[in-house]
Design an enzyme around this catalytic site. Structure first.
Site, PDB file in Angstrom:
ATOM      1  N   ARG A  52      18.007  15.066  41.102  1.00 32.05           N
ATOM      2  CA  ARG A  52      18.877  16.252  41.135  1.00 32.05           C
ATOM      3  C   ARG A  52      20.289  15.779  41.475  1.00 32.05           C
ATOM      4  O   ARG A  52      20.505  14.616  41.782  1.00 32.05           O
ATOM      5  CB  ARG A  52      18.370  17.344  42.092  1.00 32.05           C
ATOM      6  CG  ARG A  52      17.685  16.943  43.343  1.00 32.05           C
ATOM      7  CD  ARG A  52      18.515  16.175  44.318  1.00 32.05           C
ATOM      8  NE  ARG A  52      19.744  16.854  44.667  1.00 32.05           N
ATOM      9  CZ  ARG A  52      20.796  16.289  45.201  1.00 32.05           C
ATOM     10  NH1 ARG A  52      20.806  14.972  45.433  1.00 32.05           N
ATOM     11  NH2 ARG A  52      21.879  16.968  45.515  1.00 32.05           N
TER      12      ARG A  52
ATOM     13  N   ALA B 179      24.459  16.813  40.040  1.00 30.89           N
ATOM     14  CA  ALA B 179      25.045  16.948  38.694  1.00 30.89           C
ATOM     15  C   ALA B 179      25.130  15.628  37.912  1.00 30.89           C
ATOM     16  O   ALA B 179      24.578  15.525  36.809  1.00 30.89           O
ATOM     17  CB  ALA B 179      26.406  17.632  38.815  1.00 30.89           C
TER      18      ALA B 179
ATOM     19  N   ARG C 169      17.925  22.574  33.357  1.00 35.84           N
ATOM     20  CA  ARG C 169      18.719  23.256  34.399  1.00 35.84           C
ATOM     21  C   ARG C 169      20.036  23.738  33.774  1.00 35.84           C
ATOM     22  O   ARG C 169      20.647  23.002  32.988  1.00 35.84           O
ATOM     23  CB  ARG C 169      18.996  22.321  35.602  1.00 35.84           C
ATOM     24  CG  ARG C 169      17.705  21.899  36.329  1.00 35.84           C
ATOM     25  CD  ARG C 169      17.990  21.233  37.659  1.00 35.84           C
ATOM     26  NE  ARG C 169      18.438  22.182  38.671  1.00 35.84           N
ATOM     27  CZ  ARG C 169      18.907  21.829  39.857  1.00 35.84           C
ATOM     28  NH1 ARG C 169      19.016  20.554  40.185  1.00 35.84           N
ATOM     29  NH2 ARG C 169      19.284  22.752  40.735  1.00 35.84           N
TER      30      ARG C 169
ATOM     31  N   GLN D 230      18.828  19.718  50.983  1.00 43.90           N
ATOM     32  CA  GLN D 230      19.385  18.451  50.473  1.00 43.90           C
ATOM     33  C   GLN D 230      20.238  17.740  51.528  1.00 43.90           C
ATOM     34  O   GLN D 230      20.353  16.519  51.518  1.00 43.90           O
ATOM     35  CB  GLN D 230      20.239  18.709  49.222  1.00 43.90           C
ATOM     36  CG  GLN D 230      19.452  19.057  47.979  1.00 43.90           C
ATOM     37  CD  GLN D 230      19.290  20.557  47.805  1.00 43.90           C
ATOM     38  OE1 GLN D 230      19.273  21.302  48.779  1.00 43.90           O
ATOM     39  NE2 GLN D 230      19.159  21.021  46.581  1.00 43.90           N
TER      40      GLN D 230
ATOM     41  N   ASP E 138      29.099  21.056  40.726  1.00 43.21           N
ATOM     42  CA  ASP E 138      28.191  21.043  39.569  1.00 43.21           C
ATOM     43  C   ASP E 138      28.921  21.380  38.283  1.00 43.21           C
ATOM     44  O   ASP E 138      28.523  20.962  37.202  1.00 43.21           O
ATOM     45  CB  ASP E 138      27.035  22.010  39.795  1.00 43.21           C
ATOM     46  CG  ASP E 138      26.106  21.430  40.842  1.00 43.21           C
ATOM     47  OD1 ASP E 138      26.373  21.629  42.038  1.00 43.21           O
ATOM     48  OD2 ASP E 138      25.159  20.728  40.450  1.00 43.21           O
TER      49      ASP E 138
ATOM     50  N   ASN F  33      29.286  24.992  43.045  1.00 44.26           N
ATOM     51  CA  ASN F  33      28.537  23.957  43.779  1.00 44.26           C
ATOM     52  C   ASN F  33      27.380  24.641  44.492  1.00 44.26           C
ATOM     53  O   ASN F  33      27.198  25.873  44.402  1.00 44.26           O
ATOM     54  CB  ASN F  33      29.464  23.220  44.753  1.00 44.26           C
ATOM     55  CG  ASN F  33      28.805  21.981  45.355  1.00 44.26           C
ATOM     56  OD1 ASN F  33      28.213  21.180  44.628  1.00 44.26           O
ATOM     57  ND2 ASN F  33      28.874  21.827  46.662  1.00 44.26           N
TER      58      ASN F  33
HETATM   59  O1  MRU Z   1      20.381  21.749  43.160  1.00 45.73           O
HETATM   60  P1  MRU Z   1      20.968  20.381  43.303  1.00 45.73           P
HETATM   61  O2  MRU Z   1      20.419  19.601  44.442  1.00 45.73           O
HETATM   62  O3  MRU Z   1      20.936  19.617  41.995  1.00 45.73           O
HETATM   63  O4  MRU Z   1      22.497  20.666  43.625  1.00 45.73           O
HETATM   64  C1  MRU Z   1      23.357  19.584  43.857  1.00 45.73           C
HETATM   65  C2  MRU Z   1      24.717  19.990  44.268  1.00 45.73           C
HETATM   66  O5  MRU Z   1      25.046  21.153  44.348  1.00 45.73           O
HETATM   67  C3  MRU Z   1      25.713  18.890  44.492  1.00 45.73           C
HETATM   68  O6  MRU Z   1      26.626  19.239  45.477  1.00 45.73           O
HETATM   69  C4  MRU Z   1      26.459  18.637  43.184  1.00 45.73           C
HETATM   70  O7  MRU Z   1      25.570  18.417  42.138  1.00 45.73           O
HETATM   71  C5  MRU Z   1      27.391  17.498  43.284  1.00 45.73           C
HETATM   72  S1  MRU Z   1      26.571  15.984  43.185  1.00 45.73           S
HETATM   73  C6  MRU Z   1      27.654  14.720  43.167  1.00 45.73           C
END
Ligand code: MRU
Length: 353
Positions: free
Chosen positions: A48, A50, A91, A198, A239, A249
């Site tokens: 996971r 971005a 996604r 996370q 994201d 985000n």
């Molecule tokens: O749902 P996720 O864990 O994929 O969400 C991740 C985020 O929101 C991060 O902050 C974003 O992807 C930036 S990663 C460099």
């Protein structure tokens, strides 16, 4: 974990990644030899973040190409387009996923005259380049971001925008890593980031591995820490960033940005230019993923709310551009007016579908 840590990569003809659903209690590496399992790994968030899901999708296409048996190049191209569509459906929010798939599709089409075996090898090489370029970009971005950090700063971050969210090194954590490596004595407040934690599971794991001083807090403590004067900067990832600088985000980012604004704390977004979607004018046009109710009911099957509770679970939110003090990219630091600074930095970048 060192600064060369790779979250997901091509390994002996397979796609290899660390299973992020198992962290931090277990460090389990998984290998895939079917692109459908790679798509499932993105959907279930074994991988996971971005940039990481973009890299993974590119590697998934390479995997599908390497297993393709016919010698008809046009059939290969048609098949890989379908594979790309399947990976794109995993996604909806992070634009890096579509950016990487578009880049692979463009590459495949513009090399359609190659001999098929050479084309397959070139496709693998292209996916591999997307992986390694991501790390290079994050290190450059980290260098620019370091200019915004002062010795002694306490920095708050939300979710995980670390090596685990990318091919390696990280964006928000890339800035923090660069500041730490340059000798600045910093401290990081890590929001746990409900519902999937996370921050608690992944960001804390990364910082502990590198001995970067940190304190884990629950999401609802962030405002208090700011009010107490304990936070000097906020750095988060993204994201998708719209052409006007609105930032999508992880859910909760908007709340953090609002609190930072009230307390006059700089709020920085660290993201590679592959996270900018110049085809989208404003943040409210960005699709926000709605995830399963179980993630809010409890965690990993341990529920603390009744099963029949009505649940909302948007995975991301929109932080309006006026709350963003700067956007740190691999090409430099962007400031308001974002319409102009983003347009300039994206001038040579491919427009996204
Ligand atoms: O749902 P996720 O864990 O994929 O969400 C991740 C985020 O929101 C991060 O902050 C974003 O992807 C930036 S990663 C460099």
């Amino acid at each position: 974990m060192d600064t060369e840590f790779k979250t997901v990569y091509w390994h002996n003809g397979k796609v290899k990644m660390i299973d992020q659903t198992k962290l931090p209690l277990e460090e389990v590496w998984i290998e895939f030899d079917d692109y459908r399992d790679v798509a499932e790994a993105i959907r279930t968030m074994q991988v996971r973040g971005a940039p990481a899901i973009g890299v993974t999708a590119a590697l998934g296409i390479a995997l599908a190409a390497s297993r393709f048996e016919s010698s008809d190049t046009e059939k290969l191209i048609g098949y890989l387009t379908e594979v790309g569509d399947e990976l794109a459906a995993t996604r909806p929010t992070a634009v890096n996923l579509f950016w990487a798939i578009n880049r692979m599709n463009d590459f495949i089409r513009s090399n359609r005259n190659m001999d098929i075996e050479n084309l397959k090898n070139a496709i693998i090489k292209e996916a591999d380049s997307i992986q390694s370029e991501d790390v290079t970009r994050n290190k450059a971005l980290g260098g620019f971001g370091n200019e915004l950090i002062d010795d002694g700063d306490c920095i708050l971050t939300h979710c995980n925008a670390g090596a685990l969210a990318c091919a390696g090194y990280g964006t928000a954590l890339g800035v923090i890593r660069s500041a730490w490596k340059s000798g600045k004595k910093i401290h990081v407040f890590v929001d746990e980031t409900r519902p999937l934690l996370q921050g608690a599971r992944l960001t804390a794991w990364e910082l502990i591995h590198e001995d970067i001083p940190m304190t884990l807090i629950t999401d609802n403590m962030a405002g208090h820490m700011m009010q107490m004067g304990k936070v000097q900067k906020v750095v988060v990832g993204a994201d998708r960033i719209a052409a006007n600088g609105d930032v999508v985000n992880k859910i909760g980012t908007y709340t953090v940005a609002t609190m930072a604004s009230i307390h006059k704390i700089p709020f920085y977004v660290a993201a590679p230019t592959s996270t900018i979607d110049i085809a989208i004018d404003t943040g409210e046009m960005i699709p926000i993923e709605e995830r399963a109710a179980e993630e809010v009911l409890g965690y990993k099957g341990n529920n603390w709310a009744r099963d029949d509770t009505s649940i909302a679970n948007p995975a991301f939110d929109v932080t309006p551009n006026h709350l963003v003090s700067a956007i740190v990219t691999e090409k430099g630091i962007l400031r308001e007016p974002y319409n102009e600074s983003i347009r300039d930095v994206c001038r040579e970048k491919t427009t996204l579908a």
